[in-house]
Design a protein around this motif. Structure first.
Motif, PDB file in Angstrom:
ATOM      1  N   PHE A 183     -43.035 -27.246  53.028  1.00  0.00           N
ATOM      2  CA  PHE A 183     -42.588 -26.739  54.327  1.00  0.00           C
ATOM      3  C   PHE A 183     -41.417 -25.794  54.087  1.00  0.00           C
ATOM      4  CE2 PHE A 183     -40.309 -30.607  53.373  1.00  0.00           C
ATOM      5  CZ  PHE A 183     -39.005 -30.347  53.719  1.00  0.00           C
ATOM      6  N   GLN A 184     -41.036 -25.061  55.115  1.00  0.00           N
ATOM      7  CA  GLN A 184     -39.923 -24.127  54.969  1.00  0.00           C
ATOM      8  C   GLN A 184     -39.044 -24.118  56.212  1.00  0.00           C
ATOM      9  OE1 GLN A 184     -42.189 -20.498  54.295  1.00  0.00           O
ATOM     10  NE2 GLN A 184     -41.558 -19.700  56.277  1.00  0.00           N
ATOM     11  N   ASN A 185     -37.825 -23.644  56.000  1.00  0.00           N
ATOM     12  CA  ASN A 185     -36.836 -23.580  57.061  1.00  0.00           C
ATOM     13  C   ASN A 185     -36.182 -22.193  57.015  1.00  0.00           C
ATOM     14  OD1 ASN A 185     -35.193 -24.840  59.151  1.00  0.00           O
ATOM     15  ND2 ASN A 185     -33.525 -24.741  57.686  1.00  0.00           N
ATOM     16  N   VAL A 186     -36.076 -21.536  58.166  1.00  0.00           N
ATOM     17  CA  VAL A 186     -35.525 -20.181  58.236  1.00  0.00           C
ATOM     18  C   VAL A 186     -34.298 -20.178  59.144  1.00  0.00           C
ATOM     19  CG1 VAL A 186     -35.977 -17.760  58.750  1.00  0.00           C
ATOM     20  CG2 VAL A 186     -37.834 -19.219  57.914  1.00  0.00           C
ATOM     21  N   GLN A 187     -33.172 -19.716  58.601  1.00  0.00           N
ATOM     22  CA  GLN A 187     -31.940 -19.605  59.375  1.00  0.00           C
ATOM     23  C   GLN A 187     -31.554 -18.135  59.523  1.00  0.00           C
ATOM     24  OE1 GLN A 187     -29.254 -22.069  57.016  1.00  0.00           O
ATOM     25  NE2 GLN A 187     -29.309 -23.644  58.612  1.00  0.00           N
ATOM     26  N   THR A 188     -31.094 -17.779  60.700  1.00  0.00           N
ATOM     27  CA  THR A 188     -30.560 -16.439  60.940  1.00  0.00           C
ATOM     28  C   THR A 188     -29.042 -16.503  60.815  1.00  0.00           C
ATOM     29  OG1 THR A 188     -32.369 -15.918  62.464  1.00  0.00           O
ATOM     30  CG2 THR A 188     -30.426 -14.518  62.559  1.00  0.00           C
ATOM     31  N   LEU A 189     -28.491 -15.733  59.848  1.00  0.00           N
ATOM     32  CA  LEU A 189     -27.060 -15.740  59.589  1.00  0.00           C
ATOM     33  C   LEU A 189     -26.444 -14.404  60.012  1.00  0.00           C
ATOM     34  CD1 LEU A 189     -27.029 -17.257  55.980  1.00  0.00           C
ATOM     35  CD2 LEU A 189     -26.934 -18.474  58.155  1.00  0.00           C
ATOM     36  N   VAL A 190     -25.257 -14.461  60.595  1.00  0.00           N
ATOM     37  CA  VAL A 190     -24.505 -13.249  60.936  1.00  0.00           C
ATOM     38  C   VAL A 190     -23.122 -13.361  60.313  1.00  0.00           C
ATOM     39  CG1 VAL A 190     -25.767 -12.823  63.075  1.00  0.00           C
ATOM     40  CG2 VAL A 190     -23.696 -14.228  63.116  1.00  0.00           C
ATOM     41  N   SER A 191     -22.565 -12.208  59.913  1.00  0.00           N
ATOM     42  CA  SER A 191     -21.256 -12.179  59.277  1.00  0.00           C
ATOM     43  C   SER A 191     -20.621 -10.819  59.495  1.00  0.00           C
ATOM     44  CB  SER A 191     -21.399 -12.463  57.775  1.00  0.00           C
ATOM     45  OG  SER A 191     -20.172 -12.303  57.111  1.00  0.00           O
ATOM     46  N   LEU A 192     -19.299 -10.806  59.519  1.00  0.00           N
ATOM     47  CA  LEU A 192     -18.568  -9.544  59.627  1.00  0.00           C
ATOM     48  C   LEU A 192     -18.385  -8.887  58.264  1.00  0.00           C
ATOM     49  CD1 LEU A 192     -15.805 -10.522  62.233  1.00  0.00           C
ATOM     50  CD2 LEU A 192     -17.928  -9.258  62.633  1.00  0.00           C
ATOM     51  N   THR A 193     -18.688  -9.636  57.182  1.00  0.00           N
ATOM     52  CA  THR A 193     -18.570  -9.088  55.831  1.00  0.00           C
ATOM     53  C   THR A 193     -19.918  -9.128  55.141  1.00  0.00           C
ATOM     54  OG1 THR A 193     -17.983 -11.274  54.945  1.00  0.00           O
ATOM     55  CG2 THR A 193     -16.178  -9.846  55.650  1.00  0.00           C
ATOM     56  N   THR A 194     -20.087  -8.254  54.168  1.00  0.00           N
ATOM     57  CA  THR A 194     -21.378  -8.163  53.478  1.00  0.00           C
ATOM     58  C   THR A 194     -21.643  -9.345  52.565  1.00  0.00           C
ATOM     59  OG1 THR A 194     -20.320  -6.848  51.745  1.00  0.00           O
ATOM     60  CG2 THR A 194     -21.379  -5.647  53.564  1.00  0.00           C
ATOM     61  N   ASP A 195     -20.593 -10.055  52.154  1.00  0.00           N
ATOM     62  CA  ASP A 195     -20.821 -11.190  51.257  1.00  0.00           C
ATOM     63  C   ASP A 195     -21.148 -12.483  52.011  1.00  0.00           C
ATOM     64  OD1 ASP A 195     -18.417 -11.767  52.416  1.00  0.00           O
ATOM     65  OD2 ASP A 195     -17.289 -11.888  50.540  1.00  0.00           O
ATOM     66  N   PHE A 196     -21.135 -12.459  53.330  1.00  0.00           N
ATOM     67  CA  PHE A 196     -21.474 -13.613  54.172  1.00  0.00           C
ATOM     68  C   PHE A 196     -20.638 -14.836  53.800  1.00  0.00           C
ATOM     69  CE2 PHE A 196     -24.974 -10.858  54.961  1.00  0.00           C
ATOM     70  CZ  PHE A 196     -25.427 -11.173  56.227  1.00  0.00           C
ATOM     71  N   SER A 197     -19.356 -14.591  53.462  1.00  0.00           N
ATOM     72  CA  SER A 197     -18.483 -15.697  53.082  1.00  0.00           C
ATOM     73  C   SER A 197     -18.155 -16.593  54.268  1.00  0.00           C
ATOM     74  CB  SER A 197     -17.193 -15.146  52.460  1.00  0.00           C
ATOM     75  OG  SER A 197     -16.543 -14.261  53.362  1.00  0.00           O
ATOM     76  N   ASN A 198     -18.109 -16.024  55.463  1.00  0.00           N
ATOM     77  CA  ASN A 198     -17.854 -16.808  56.669  1.00  0.00           C
ATOM     78  C   ASN A 198     -19.000 -16.602  57.660  1.00  0.00           C
ATOM     79  OD1 ASN A 198     -15.196 -17.902  56.002  1.00  0.00           O
ATOM     80  ND2 ASN A 198     -14.472 -15.784  56.178  1.00  0.00           N
ATOM     81  N   ALA A 199     -20.195 -16.896  57.186  1.00  0.00           N
ATOM     82  CA  ALA A 199     -21.386 -16.645  58.002  1.00  0.00           C
ATOM     83  C   ALA A 199     -21.517 -17.677  59.113  1.00  0.00           C
ATOM     84  CB  ALA A 199     -22.624 -16.670  57.115  1.00  0.00           C
ATOM     85  N   THR A 200     -22.161 -17.267  60.169  1.00  0.00           N
ATOM     86  CA  THR A 200     -22.451 -18.139  61.304  1.00  0.00           C
ATOM     87  C   THR A 200     -23.957 -18.221  61.492  1.00  0.00           C
ATOM     88  OG1 THR A 200     -20.399 -17.503  62.413  1.00  0.00           O
ATOM     89  CG2 THR A 200     -22.112 -18.511  63.779  1.00  0.00           C
TER      90      THR A 200
END
Length: 215
Positions: A71-88
């Motif tokens: 099975f698989q799980n897909v999350q949509t991540l958003v971040s103000l930086t390209t490294d997604f260090s503080n992604a939501t």
């Protein structure tokens, strides 16, 4: 008289309604070395539990069984930086967790599954929203692929078994399969030295019989 007819009609409707909600008996799938059992199911949001009944044929005395569910799980991540260090995480789709158990005819657990997984992130994209005071942000999809393989399965004989799949879903699909292979005893040939020894014994016995004094 009219009231009795109405009562009969209501009674008949209730009976039909009740018949429509009778539990459906699960049919067992025959599992043979010639064909694998394919498992494929889409589940809704929330916890889920599914039992698959199957029967191993009695053509052979013993079988090895193998099986896996993916099975698989897909999350949509958003971040103000390209490294997604503080992604939501803004959304999640698919099956987030699951477990697999193999049960015998008494519903006792005889084998469980082990999980392996890996994640793949899509290329980040820059999103600009047409709203004042909203800065642009980066967005990516993080897809986690999961595989649960049954392990430590004992040698199985013919009979009834069950596969239990439980988990938590955000609306997703799992797939898998079960297959068996017969355990055929191998005939171990006698070594050449053993045949020579037996031939010698037969020859000695024949010689003794030939040279024994007659009664």
């Amino acid at each position: 008289m009219k009231q009795n007819k109405i009562s009969y009609l209501l009674t008949g409707c209730l009976a039909l309604t009740g018949a429509g909600y009778l539990p459906e008996a699960a049919a067992s799938t025959l599992l043979t070395p010639a064909a694998a059992t394919v498992i494929d199911n889409t589940v809704g949001v929330g916890p889920f539990s599914k039992i698959y009944d199957f029967v191993i044929d009695d053509v052979y005395d013993a079988y090895n069984l193998s099986g896996a569910v993916s099975f698989q799980n897909v999350q949509t991540l958003v971040s103000l930086t390209t490294d997604f260090s503080n992604a939501t995480v803004t959304s999640t789709n698919g099956i987030s967790s699951a477990s697999v158990e193999l049960l015998d005819a008494t519903s006792a657990v005889i084998a469980t599954g082990s999980l392996t997984s890996f994640s793949v992130a899509s290329t980040p994209t820059l999103v600009n929203l047409p709203f004042p005071n909203v800065p642009p942000f980066y967005q990516e999809l993080l897809t986690t692929f999961n595989l649960i393989s049954l392990n430590n399965i004992p040698v199985l004989g013919a009979g009834n078994y069950q596969l239990s799949i439980k988990g938590l879903s955000n609306g997703g699909t799992y797939t898998g399969s079960l297959s068996v292979s017969p355990i055929i005893p191998t005939v171990v040939p006698l070594p050449t030295a053993t045949w020579l020894f037996l031939s010698g014994v037969v020859g000695v016995l024949g010689w003794k019989r030939k040279n024994s004094p007659s009664a």
